[in-house]
Design a protein around this motif. Structure first.
Motif, PDB file in Angstrom:
ATOM      1  N   VAL A 144       0.841  -1.202   0.000  1.00 22.44           N
ATOM      2  CA  VAL A 144       0.000   0.000   0.000  1.00 22.44           C
ATOM      3  C   VAL A 144       0.875   1.252   0.000  1.00 22.44           C
ATOM      4  CG1 VAL A 144      -1.805   1.265   1.219  1.00 22.44           C
ATOM      5  CG2 VAL A 144      -1.804  -1.249   1.240  1.00 22.44           C
ATOM      6  N   HIS A 145       0.635   2.126  -0.963  1.00 22.97           N
ATOM      7  CA  HIS A 145       1.351   3.397  -1.061  1.00 22.97           C
ATOM      8  C   HIS A 145       0.397   4.531  -0.690  1.00 22.97           C
ATOM      9  CE1 HIS A 145       4.507   1.370  -3.470  1.00 22.97           C
ATOM     10  NE2 HIS A 145       3.493   0.724  -4.023  1.00 22.97           N
ATOM     11  N   ASP A 146       0.853   5.447   0.133  1.00 22.72           N
ATOM     12  CA  ASP A 146       0.070   6.641   0.441  1.00 22.72           C
ATOM     13  C   ASP A 146       0.347   7.664  -0.661  1.00 22.72           C
ATOM     14  OD1 ASP A 146      -1.215   8.839   1.416  1.00 22.72           O
ATOM     15  OD2 ASP A 146      -0.111   8.963   3.301  1.00 22.72           O
ATOM     16  N   ILE A 147      -0.638   7.899  -1.526  1.00 29.81           N
ATOM     17  CA  ILE A 147      -0.453   8.811  -2.664  1.00 29.81           C
ATOM     18  C   ILE A 147      -1.252  10.102  -2.456  1.00 29.81           C
ATOM     19  CG2 ILE A 147       0.069   6.982  -4.301  1.00 29.81           C
ATOM     20  CD1 ILE A 147      -2.841   7.135  -5.255  1.00 29.81           C
ATOM     21  N   THR A 148      -1.557  10.415  -1.208  1.00 29.76           N
ATOM     22  CA  THR A 148      -2.346  11.612  -0.906  1.00 29.76           C
ATOM     23  C   THR A 148      -1.687  12.877  -1.423  1.00 29.76           C
ATOM     24  OG1 THR A 148      -3.174  10.533   1.100  1.00 29.76           O
ATOM     25  CG2 THR A 148      -3.485  12.910   0.921  1.00 29.76           C
ATOM     26  N   ALA A 149      -0.375  13.011  -1.163  1.00 28.14           N
ATOM     27  CA  ALA A 149       0.345  14.219  -1.592  1.00 28.14           C
ATOM     28  C   ALA A 149       0.302  14.366  -3.105  1.00 28.14           C
ATOM     29  CB  ALA A 149       1.787  14.177  -1.096  1.00 28.14           C
ATOM     30  N   ARG A 150       0.472  13.251  -3.810  1.00 32.04           N
ATOM     31  CA  ARG A 150       0.441  13.300  -5.272  1.00 32.04           C
ATOM     32  C   ARG A 150      -0.938  13.716  -5.778  1.00 32.04           C
ATOM     33  NH1 ARG A 150       0.865   7.760  -8.220  1.00 32.04           N
ATOM     34  NH2 ARG A 150      -1.385   8.008  -8.460  1.00 32.04           N
ATOM     35  N   LYS A 151      -1.984  13.144  -5.183  1.00 29.41           N
ATOM     36  CA  LYS A 151      -3.351  13.473  -5.585  1.00 29.41           C
ATOM     37  C   LYS A 151      -3.672  14.940  -5.283  1.00 29.41           C
ATOM     38  CE  LYS A 151      -4.950   9.673  -7.344  1.00 29.41           C
ATOM     39  NZ  LYS A 151      -5.441   9.632  -8.745  1.00 29.41           N
ATOM     40  N   GLN A 152      -3.201  15.423  -4.147  1.00 24.72           N
ATOM     41  CA  GLN A 152      -3.434  16.828  -3.799  1.00 24.72           C
ATOM     42  C   GLN A 152      -2.719  17.745  -4.782  1.00 24.72           C
ATOM     43  OE1 GLN A 152      -2.104  16.911   0.283  1.00 24.72           O
ATOM     44  NE2 GLN A 152      -4.138  16.432   1.093  1.00 24.72           N
ATOM     45  N   ALA A 153      -1.501  17.369  -5.173  1.00 20.67           N
ATOM     46  CA  ALA A 153      -0.750  18.175  -6.139  1.00 20.67           C
ATOM     47  C   ALA A 153      -1.456  18.170  -7.492  1.00 20.67           C
ATOM     48  CB  ALA A 153       0.673  17.636  -6.283  1.00 20.67           C
ATOM     49  N   GLU A 154      -1.957  16.998  -7.904  1.00 17.04           N
ATOM     50  CA  GLU A 154      -2.693  16.909  -9.162  1.00 17.04           C
ATOM     51  C   GLU A 154      -3.959  17.754  -9.110  1.00 17.04           C
ATOM     52  OE1 GLU A 154      -3.414  12.778  -9.680  1.00 17.04           O
ATOM     53  OE2 GLU A 154      -1.367  12.305 -10.325  1.00 17.04           O
ATOM     54  N   ALA A 155      -4.663  17.689  -7.968  1.00 12.70           N
ATOM     55  CA  ALA A 155      -5.890  18.471  -7.812  1.00 12.70           C
ATOM     56  C   ALA A 155      -5.587  19.970  -7.835  1.00 12.70           C
ATOM     57  CB  ALA A 155      -6.595  18.088  -6.514  1.00 12.70           C
ATOM     58  N   ALA A 156      -4.475  20.360  -7.172  1.00  8.19           N
ATOM     59  CA  ALA A 156      -4.098  21.777  -7.147  1.00  8.19           C
ATOM     60  C   ALA A 156      -3.744  22.265  -8.544  1.00  8.19           C
ATOM     61  CB  ALA A 156      -2.919  21.980  -6.201  1.00  8.19           C
ATOM     62  N   LEU A 157      -3.040  21.420  -9.308  1.00 10.73           N
ATOM     63  CA  LEU A 157      -2.678  21.784 -10.679  1.00 10.73           C
ATOM     64  C   LEU A 157      -3.924  21.925 -11.547  1.00 10.73           C
ATOM     65  CD1 LEU A 157      -0.578  22.281 -12.867  1.00 10.73           C
ATOM     66  CD2 LEU A 157      -0.420  19.798 -13.199  1.00 10.73           C
ATOM     67  N   LYS A 158      -4.828  20.963 -11.404  1.00  8.63           N
ATOM     68  CA  LYS A 158      -6.074  21.026 -12.175  1.00  8.63           C
ATOM     69  C   LYS A 158      -6.883  22.267 -11.802  1.00  8.63           C
ATOM     70  CE  LYS A 158     -10.223  18.380 -13.360  1.00  8.63           C
ATOM     71  NZ  LYS A 158     -11.136  19.502 -13.178  1.00  8.63           N
ATOM     72  N   ARG A 159      -6.918  22.551 -10.505  1.00  8.68           N
ATOM     73  CA  ARG A 159      -7.654  23.726 -10.041  1.00  8.68           C
ATOM     74  C   ARG A 159      -7.048  25.006 -10.625  1.00  8.68           C
ATOM     75  NH1 ARG A 159     -11.005  24.879  -5.560  1.00  8.68           N
ATOM     76  NH2 ARG A 159     -10.949  27.069  -4.944  1.00  8.68           N
TER      77      ARG A 159
END
Length: 357
Positions: free
Chosen positions: A131-146
């Motif tokens: 199991v990998h915690d990818i929260t930071a990556r998802k937040q960065a992707e969401a911030a970029l999309k935003r």
């Protein structure tokens, strides 16, 4: 004796690798019972090893589902998919990597990626997952999309300022863009306009699809913007018993539309689904209000220029026709009478004629 010692050493090395791995690792025995749960799994899920060892993995997994999807249908779907993978080594999507969002006991939500593993043993299979915690990556992707969405929205509002034929057309074209940018359920705009019928104001409400005229709307958020000239937002508890446009909303946010130090109007949005508006939303609304102010100024300037161009064109046509009359007649009375007819045809009344002269 030496073989036994080597096996014991290998087992200790394996256990140390599993325990000290930066990624979460869990292993399952028969009947999907958890037999290994390392320290990283404890941190990711906020569940201690002692709490999960000996429990069915499905029960533990279901306890980590988000509140909004914890239902029997979802449980059956995960259960069937997990059992199918344990038996065959394949899952429905033919992919051993799965991304999920879990909700820990503290309420914290984490994005995780699970890489399923299935090892064949002499007497069966050992299954589990990394199991990998990818929260930071998802937040960065969401911030970029935003950020990209915000840039697109601001660009669209700016272009409408150049394309719109009048103020009402500008507002009707930009309000759906504002709703989309802020994930808002409703948008309300109140603009001061001396030519508007409703006490010199244009009031519009948009539900992200259709804009309709509205009466002046007031509630604590709008009043705070009017009084202090700054952004204001309230969440559901503070909105209890207060007037809102949607009736049942989780959050409301307002910002002044300013030109230098003059308030042109108010931009107000509501959201009745999802999370309440936050500081980022407030900053974005303030930026949108600023961009809208520029667009409004452009439209009003274009309207003034169009009026001036129209007046100037009528003046030139009037003068041209009078010159034609003067060239075709030497009688001053005829020239005067026909000139007034020309003036009235272009300007409508004697007061306008005097202004044109």
């Amino acid at each position: 004796m030496r073989i036994s010692s080597s096996l014991k050493e290998s087992e200790e090395i394996f256990r140390s690798v599993v325990e000290q791995s930066p990624n979460g690792i869990y292993l399952l025995a028969r009947e999907e019972i958890i037999i290994e749960w390392n320290q990283s799994m404890e941190w990711i899920t906020e569940l201690k090893k002692a709490e999960v060892i000996g429990r069915p993995m499905l029960d533990v997994m279901f306890s980590l589902f988000r509140d909004e999807i914890t239902n029997q249908q979802m449980f059956d779907r995960v259960s069937n998919g997990t059992r199918a993978y344990i038996q065959s080594g394949k899952i429905a999507r033919h992919d051993i990597s799965i991304e999920k969002v879990i909700q820990c006991q503290s309420g914290v939500r984490r994005h995780i990626e699970i890489v399923l593993i299935r090892v064949q043993l002499e007497n069966g299979y050992l299954t589990g997952g990394i199991v990998h915690d990818i929260t930071a990556r998802k937040q960065a992707e969401a911030a970029l999309k935003r950020s990209l969405d915000e840039m697109t929205s601001l660009s669209a509002i700016a272009s409408q300022g150049a394309l719109a034929g009048n103020l009402l057309e500008l507002l009707e074209s930009t309000m759906p863009i504002i709703c989309q940018a802020l994930a808002a359920s409703l948008c309300y705009i109140q603009i001061s306009d001396p030519e508007a019928r409703d006490h010199g104001q244009i009031c519009l409400v948009c539900d992200s699809n259709e804009c309709t005229p509205s009466h002046e709307f007031r509630n604590p958020v709008v009043e705070s913007v009017e009084t202090h000239g700054e952004c204001s937002r309230l969440a559901k508890p503070e909105l209890s018993g207060q007037r809102t446009l949607t009736g049942e909303c989780v959050s409301a946010l307002g910002a002044p539309i300013l030109e230098t130090n003059t308030r042109l109007g108010i931009l107000y949005v509501e959201r009745f689904l999802g999370d309440p508006f936050n500081l980022e939303d407030e900053t974005l609304l303030k930026t949108i209000a600023g961009q809208l102010s520029v667009a409004i100024s452009k439209v009003r300037l274009m309207e003034k220029l169009e009026v001036k161009v129209s007046d100037r064109t009528r003046q030139l046509f009037t003068l041209y026709e009078i010159l034609e009359i003067a060239n075709n007649s030497k009688d001053l009375r005829i020239i005067t009478d026909r000139s007034f007819v020309v003036f009235e045809s272009h300007w409508g009344n004697t007061a306008a004629v005097a202004r044109a002269i």
